[in-house]
Enzyme design. Structure first.
Site, PDB file in Angstrom:
ATOM      1  CB  CYS A 144     -17.469   2.449 -19.712  1.00  0.00           C
ATOM      2  SG  CYS A 144     -17.473   0.533 -20.026  1.00  0.00           S
ATOM      3  CB  CYS A 157     -17.859  -0.145 -17.255  1.00  0.00           C
ATOM      4  SG  CYS A 157     -16.989   0.840 -17.698  1.00  0.00           S
TER       5      CYS A 157
END
Length: 172
Positions: A95, A98
């Site tokens: 991600c 993230c």
């Protein structure tokens, strides 16, 4: 990962022994080579040091800004049963947002100087926790105080929004 967990447990036991037991006294031997023949009661365990540590290496617990959750029991011990509020960062290695949010969140938590801590949960490794807390997208941050969810958000935030969120969680 298992090696790190094992090392952490051995280290915890070793430091606990250091704090609880006095420094071992050296047995006086009649010859220079008979130290290996000392009775076991005179020898400390292999985890007990043969001398005391210098004052600069005191063994006070050091609270880190963040930690990685190892398993469900670790989550229960360090998040649910924590005396401090804990921000749980549900993330994934793949991600992109993230990877941007994680360091920003750690920076916002570090500014609070020990009033809050952060747990990192990789949803690929701990799917059960992600399902239990209703995580449907990453990054998701959930604030837990006293075992209860008190706040949460999904997606990336800028530093000012994160500072505001962390302050709200700790009650400032």
């Amino acid at each position: 990962m298992a090696q790190r967990l094992l090392f952490r447990r051995v280290w915890t036991v070793a430091t606990r022994e250091l704090r609880q037991s006095p420094a071992p006294t050296a047995a006086v031997a009649s010859s220079s080579f008979c130290t290996s023949f000392q009775p076991s009661s005179n020898r400390g365990s292999f985890l007990t040091p043969s001398r005391t540590l210098p004052p600069s290496l005191h063994l006070t617990p050091h609270r880190l800004v963040s930690f990685n959750v190892q398993d469900h029991d670790d989550f229960t011990d360090r998040v649910i049963n924590s005396e401090l509020p804990v921000l749980v960062d549900f993330h994934a290695q793949w991600c992109g947002p993230c990877k941007i949010l994680g360091p920003r969140l750690e920076k916002a938590i570090a500014k609070q100087e020990g009033k809050v801590t952060m747990a990192k949960v990789d949803i690929d490794d701990h799917t059960d926790l992600a399902i239990e807390y209703g995580v449907s997208a990453v990054p998701t941050v959930i604030a837990i105080r006293g075992g209860d969810v008190v706040a949460q958000f999904v997606g990336i935030k800028d530093e000012d929004q994160l500072d505001s969120f962390v302050s709200t969680v700790i009650g400032q």
